[in-house]
Design a protein around this motif. Sequence first.
Motif, short mmCIF file in Angstrom:
data_model
loop_
_atom_site.label_atom_id
_atom_site.label_comp_id
_atom_site.label_asym_id
_atom_site.label_seq_id
_atom_site.Cartn_x
_atom_site.Cartn_y
_atom_site.Cartn_z
N ILE A 100 6.12 2.48 -9.01
CA ILE A 100 6.46 1.09 -8.69
C ILE A 100 5.20 0.23 -8.78
CG2 ILE A 100 7.35 -0.46 -6.89
CD1 ILE A 100 9.48 1.33 -8.21
N LYS A 101 4.07 0.76 -8.32
CA LYS A 101 2.81 0.01 -8.43
C LYS A 101 2.46 -0.26 -9.90
CE LYS A 101 0.52 1.36 -4.15
NZ LYS A 101 -0.69 1.95 -3.57
N LEU A 102 2.65 0.74 -10.75
CA LEU A 102 2.38 0.55 -12.19
C LEU A 102 3.33 -0.48 -12.80
CD1 LEU A 102 1.60 4.21 -13.29
CD2 LEU A 102 0.01 2.28 -13.19
N LEU A 103 4.60 -0.43 -12.41
CA LEU A 103 5.59 -1.40 -12.88
C LEU A 103 5.18 -2.82 -12.46
CD1 LEU A 103 8.37 -2.18 -14.10
CD2 LEU A 103 9.33 -1.74 -11.83
N ILE A 104 4.83 -2.99 -11.21
CA ILE A 104 4.42 -4.31 -10.71
C ILE A 104 3.15 -4.76 -11.43
CG2 ILE A 104 3.52 -5.55 -8.69
CD1 ILE A 104 5.44 -3.78 -6.99
N GLY A 105 2.19 -3.87 -11.59
CA GLY A 105 0.94 -4.21 -12.27
C GLY A 105 1.19 -4.66 -13.70
N ALA A 106 2.01 -3.90 -14.44
CA ALA A 106 2.33 -4.27 -15.82
C ALA A 106 3.05 -5.62 -15.86
CB ALA A 106 3.19 -3.19 -16.46
N PHE A 107 3.98 -5.82 -14.95
CA PHE A 107 4.72 -7.09 -14.89
C PHE A 107 3.77 -8.26 -14.65
CE2 PHE A 107 6.67 -10.26 -12.01
CZ PHE A 107 7.55 -10.84 -12.90
N LYS A 152 -5.36 -6.58 -6.77
CA LYS A 152 -6.37 -5.92 -5.97
C LYS A 152 -5.72 -4.94 -4.98
CE LYS A 152 -10.31 -6.82 -2.92
NZ LYS A 152 -9.97 -6.36 -1.61
N GLN A 153 -4.69 -5.41 -4.28
CA GLN A 153 -4.06 -4.57 -3.27
C GLN A 153 -3.16 -3.49 -3.88
OE1 GLN A 153 -2.44 -6.55 0.17
NE2 GLN A 153 -4.23 -7.89 0.34
N LEU A 154 -2.65 -3.73 -5.07
CA LEU A 154 -1.82 -2.71 -5.74
C LEU A 154 -2.58 -1.41 -5.95
CD1 LEU A 154 0.23 -4.17 -8.72
CD2 LEU A 154 1.08 -2.89 -6.76
N PHE A 155 -3.84 -1.55 -6.34
CA PHE A 155 -4.60 -0.36 -6.74
C PHE A 155 -5.72 -0.02 -5.77
CE2 PHE A 155 -2.64 -2.17 -10.56
CZ PHE A 155 -1.78 -1.12 -10.84
N GLN A 156 -5.65 -0.63 -4.59
CA GLN A 156 -6.62 -0.37 -3.52
C GLN A 156 -6.05 0.70 -2.59
OE1 GLN A 156 -7.29 -3.95 -1.32
NE2 GLN A 156 -8.57 -2.98 0.21
N PHE A 197 0.82 -1.22 0.00
CA PHE A 197 0.00 0.00 0.00
C PHE A 197 0.85 1.27 0.00
CE2 PHE A 197 -2.87 -3.07 2.26
CZ PHE A 197 -3.80 -3.18 1.25
N THR A 198 2.08 1.17 0.48
CA THR A 198 2.93 2.36 0.64
C THR A 198 3.87 2.60 -0.54
OG1 THR A 198 4.70 1.17 1.79
CG2 THR A 198 2.88 2.02 3.14
N THR A 213 1.99 -8.09 0.55
CA THR A 213 0.54 -7.83 0.63
C THR A 213 0.08 -7.91 2.08
OG1 THR A 213 -0.03 -10.15 0.28
CG2 THR A 213 0.10 -8.74 -1.69
N ASN A 214 -1.13 -7.47 2.31
CA ASN A 214 -1.73 -7.52 3.63
C ASN A 214 -2.64 -8.75 3.69
OD1 ASN A 214 -2.59 -6.85 6.20
ND2 ASN A 214 -4.16 -5.44 5.46
N LEU A 215 -2.11 -9.85 4.23
CA LEU A 215 -2.83 -11.12 4.27
C LEU A 215 -2.58 -11.83 5.60
CD1 LEU A 215 -2.14 -13.02 0.92
CD2 LEU A 215 -4.29 -12.05 1.68
N ASN A 216 -3.48 -12.75 5.91
CA ASN A 216 -3.27 -13.67 7.02
C ASN A 216 -1.95 -14.40 6.79
OD1 ASN A 216 -3.45 -16.68 7.69
ND2 ASN A 216 -5.01 -15.82 9.04
N ASN A 217 -1.14 -14.54 7.82
CA ASN A 217 0.20 -15.13 7.66
C ASN A 217 0.17 -16.57 7.16
OD1 ASN A 217 1.75 -12.91 8.24
ND2 ASN A 217 1.84 -13.33 10.43
N LYS A 218 -0.79 -17.38 7.59
CA LYS A 218 -0.86 -18.77 7.13
C LYS A 218 -1.20 -18.83 5.64
CE LYS A 218 -1.80 -21.00 11.50
NZ LYS A 218 -2.67 -21.83 12.29
N LEU A 219 -2.15 -18.01 5.20
CA LEU A 219 -2.49 -17.98 3.77
C LEU A 219 -1.31 -17.46 2.97
CD1 LEU A 219 -4.42 -18.21 1.37
CD2 LEU A 219 -5.31 -15.93 1.97
N LYS A 220 -0.66 -16.43 3.47
CA LYS A 220 0.50 -15.87 2.77
C LYS A 220 1.60 -16.92 2.62
CE LYS A 220 1.66 -11.61 3.63
NZ LYS A 220 2.25 -10.36 4.17
#
Length: 162
Positions: A14-21, A156-160, A8-9, A97-104
């Motif tokens: 960088i978000k656009l680069l990651i999204g395009a990638f 989802k989290q990139l552009f949220q 989120f920060t 990302t912001n996720l539950n640690n077990k799922l991550k």
Amino acid sequence: MQLNGLIFTLPKEIKLLIGAFIIVLSIGFFTGLLFVGETSSTNPNGIEEQYLGNEDDENATVMRFKKSDQEMLTLVHNHILSMAIIFFLVGLLVAITNLNNKLKLFLIVEPFVSVMLTFGGLYLLWKGMLWMKYIVMFSGILMTLTYSLSVLIILKQLFQKR
């Protein structure tokens, strides 16, 4: 260093680069799946036929021959190396990302297990362990589902807004 939610920060560039990638990577990933669907069908017997051939089947519409040593080693080598890099990069992005640690942790580690089971399984199938076709199919499906979920979460989290 706190990684959870770091996505989120990130600066907009960088978000656009990651999204395009992620989008281009996903086009390549899913095109590969289309190729699998075209060449080996999406059932265990089709997987077996693709690597072991079908010379004995008089009703075969397309004649397939058993892959050579060189073909199998090249296929296994190339896929394990390239997918390790793909899942390492996707795993780094999932880590922020912001996720539950077990799922991550599952989303980060599982693809590596599936890569080994899928491509190691293809090699063992080719060597004569015919039951591996079921492991290959299951691990391939799990790898695809894990990749898809990871990509959806990242985008989802990139552009949220946080």
